[in-house]
Scaffold this active site. Sequence first.
Site, PDB file in Angstrom:
ATOM      1  CB  SER A  80       4.110   1.783  11.211  1.00  0.00           C
ATOM      2  OG  SER A  80       4.696   2.044  12.483  1.00  0.00           O
TER       3      SER A  80
ATOM      4  CG  HIS B 181       1.261   0.616   7.717  1.00  0.00           C
ATOM      5  ND1 HIS B 181       2.479   0.859   7.125  1.00  0.00           N
ATOM      6  CD2 HIS B 181       1.100   1.600   8.639  1.00  0.00           C
ATOM      7  CE1 HIS B 181       3.027   1.926   7.658  1.00  0.00           C
ATOM      8  NE2 HIS B 181       2.199   2.397   8.576  1.00  0.00           N
TER       9      HIS B 181
ATOM     10  CD  GLU C  49       3.776  -0.722   3.817  1.00  0.00           C
ATOM     11  OE1 GLU C  49       4.844  -0.678   3.194  1.00  0.00           O
ATOM     12  OE2 GLU C  49       3.703  -0.627   5.070  1.00  0.00           O
TER      13      GLU C  49
ATOM     14  CG  ASN D 133       7.615   2.638   8.005  1.00  0.00           C
ATOM     15  OD1 ASN D 133       7.594   3.698   7.382  1.00  0.00           O
ATOM     16  ND2 ASN D 133       6.702   2.346   8.908  1.00  0.00           N
TER      17      ASN D 133
END
Length: 335
Positions: free
Chosen positions: A169, A190, A202, A240
């Site tokens: 991540s 991800h 992702e 993130n």
Amino acid sequence: APAPILKQLSEAGLTGRKAGRGFYTYAAPGSDEVVRDALTPLTAAEGGGGRAVRSVGVAGSGTMASGIAEVFAKAGYEVVLAARSQEKADTAKARIATSLDRSVSKGRMTAEARDTVLALITPAGTLDAFAEVDLAVEAVAEDLEVKQDLFARLDKICKPGAVLATTTSSLPVVACARATTRPQDVIGMHFFNPAPAMKLVEIVRTVLTGDDVHATVREVTAKIRKHPVDCGDRAGFIVNALLFPYLNNAIKMVQEHYATLDDIDAAMKLGGGYPMGPFELLDVVGLDVSLAIEQVLHREFRDPGLAPAPLLEHLVAAGCLGRKTGRGFREYARR
């Protein structure tokens, strides 16, 4: 701070003309003649299709690994679920069975469909079971040394042409790629937790990732009914990198007595339109995972505002990691 692309190129050993490859590929180290090769990105018009994927290996025994294995099996892929021991692998498959049983009880799938999905999943106590998979996905601890060691092993075990994917991540995908002799086959994939429910994946390509590998993962992502988004290999990727500064600022508001966590959660749900408040989300994600991501973002971008809030560090040090431990920013009933 240096641009992330420079860090990626440096970590990949692509230091320019002196190495024979930097932003361009050269005929030889020290040459100024630019050439095309397998690692030089092709234009979209020249790019070909992806590789055939019929079987998938998932490395790990936690919630994310079992969730990803469930997703692939539901899409009809043969799945090898490998853990550090046969017992851990069997436990991970049992977790999938429990998840599928809930779907059956809620009328979302038939008992026959559940049995078909489970039959596609083979638990294994060793990575050697990945010898013939077309796609290997690692979902182990978010620790770079652990992941690099695993990729070095996958490099020796997996057949030529197998795609090697990491679900990290926040860690640099190129660092995992460099642990192998085939960095062109390595890519980031991800998933979000819980993997069966969350629709986004992702797709993170490095400066070394082959175009056919990228195409393969996009095709597979569509087949498992997820929405792919492409992003570069930098800390936090898309979600993130945007999400955790917001979460960190929410924690700072509480520790500075600016507002209570209940009021902040209510404000962001009712005023911001978020399905969950920041503290609800932090407890679901896990405070240890959240702290690790905050630390990576801070190291990558060197922005003082990204330094993890001391309150988060204190809770993690105390073992209050969120719902999974029964206590995080809030306390939860034991199941």
